[in-house]
Design an enzyme around this catalytic site. Sequence first.
Site, mmCIF file in Angstrom:
data_model
loop_
_atom_site.group_PDB
_atom_site.id
_atom_site.type_symbol
_atom_site.label_atom_id
_atom_site.label_comp_id
_atom_site.label_asym_id
_atom_site.label_seq_id
_atom_site.Cartn_x
_atom_site.Cartn_y
_atom_site.Cartn_z
ATOM 1 C CB SER A 38 -0.935 0.014 1.207
ATOM 2 O OG SER A 38 -0.179 0.036 2.389
ATOM 3 C CE LYS A 92 -2.716 2.099 4.350
ATOM 4 N NZ LYS A 92 -1.923 0.928 4.636
#
Lengths: 170, 182
Positions: A38, A92
Site C-alpha cells: 500500500s 500510511k
Amino acid sequence: MTSASFIWNVCKSSFTFGLIGLTVSDRFASVVPVRGLSMSPTFNPPNNSSSFRLFTDDHVLVEKRCLTDYKFSHGDVVVFCSPRNYKERQIKRITGMPGDWISVPFSYDAVKIPEGHCWVEGDNPADSLDSRSFGPIPLGLIRGRVTHILWPPQRVQKIDKKLPRSGLSF
Amino acid sequence: MSLFQQWAFIVKEALDKSFLVAKFFCGVHVANTYLCSTALVQGPSMLPTFSLTNELVLLERISARNGKAGTGDVVILQSPENPRKFVTKRIIGMEGDKITYIMDPKNSDSTETVIVPKGHVWVQGDNIYNSYDSRNFGPVPYGLLQGKVFWRIWPTSAFGSIGRRPETVDPALKVLEQANQS
C-alpha cells in the site's frame, strides 16, 4: 552447582536486557518490517522476485519521541493501530490534519477533519485500505513516525515528507 | 594505589550505580505500561462512582491489551479530540451492540439508537447529565483504551474495588451509613 548459577546469571541478564530493550523500543525508536504494497514505491517497490518477500521487505526505523506531544504534519509517514482491529498496525502517510477539508472520491461531498483526528492515505492508492474506507482516525491511535529505511542495504535512505497529491486542503 | 587506579575505580562505581538506576526506571516503565499503573481521576462525569475531588485509582493494562475489557468496565482512554487528554468513562457497549441513549437528559427525553461499529466501543460517564462522552464524540476505537480501573486507593474512606455497575450512592458515604447503623 556452577551450572545452576550460570543459568541463573543468564536468566538475570536476559531479563535485564529484555526490560531495557522494551523501554527503548517504547520510548525512543524501534525497527519494524513493512508488509504489503500500500505504500509502494516508498516502501516495497515492485520487483520481480516475489518469492523472496520475507527477506526483501523493507525494514524501517520508527521513532517514538513524537508521542510526547503528538505534533504531526502533512506528509509524515506514521504507524497506527487500525480502527477496525486494534491488534493490527498499519503504516500510511498523513495527508490531512484537523480542520482540513478532504474531498471524498467519486462523490461531490467534502469531509472536514474533526479536532484531534487526521486523514491517512497510502502512497499506492490502487492497493491501499486507508482513510478513504474507514474515515479520519484519532491521533491517539498513532504509535510512531517512520524516519528511515534500514534494510535492504541498497535502499537505506531518509523518508521525505511528500505533499499530498489528492484531496483538497485549504 | 596510583591516582589513575583510584580514578578508574570511582568511574566504575559511578557507572554501576547509574546502570542500576537505569534498570530501575526501565522496570518501572515496563510495569506501568504493561501491568498496572495509578491514575488521578477528577470531574463530575462519573458521579456518584467517583466524587468531584481528586481520587487515586489503580488501573490494570492487561485487559485493554488482550481485548478483555468489556461492557460495564470503567476504563481510562485517550480522548478522540485531544490525544494528550485522558478521560475516565464506563463502557456501555462493545462492537455490534445496539445502544439507545438519551442525547440531552437535562432538556428532553428524546433518544437515539446506534450500532457500535467493528473495532469500537461506546463509553458514557455514570453522570449522564454532566458528561462529555460517546454521545458527543461518537464510538471510540478500541486502540484508544489505556487500561481498566479496578481499585480505588484514595480517599481511604472509599478504599475498594470498582464494580461493573454504576454506584447509586457515594462510596465514601456508605462507610458513614454502616457506622451509624451499628
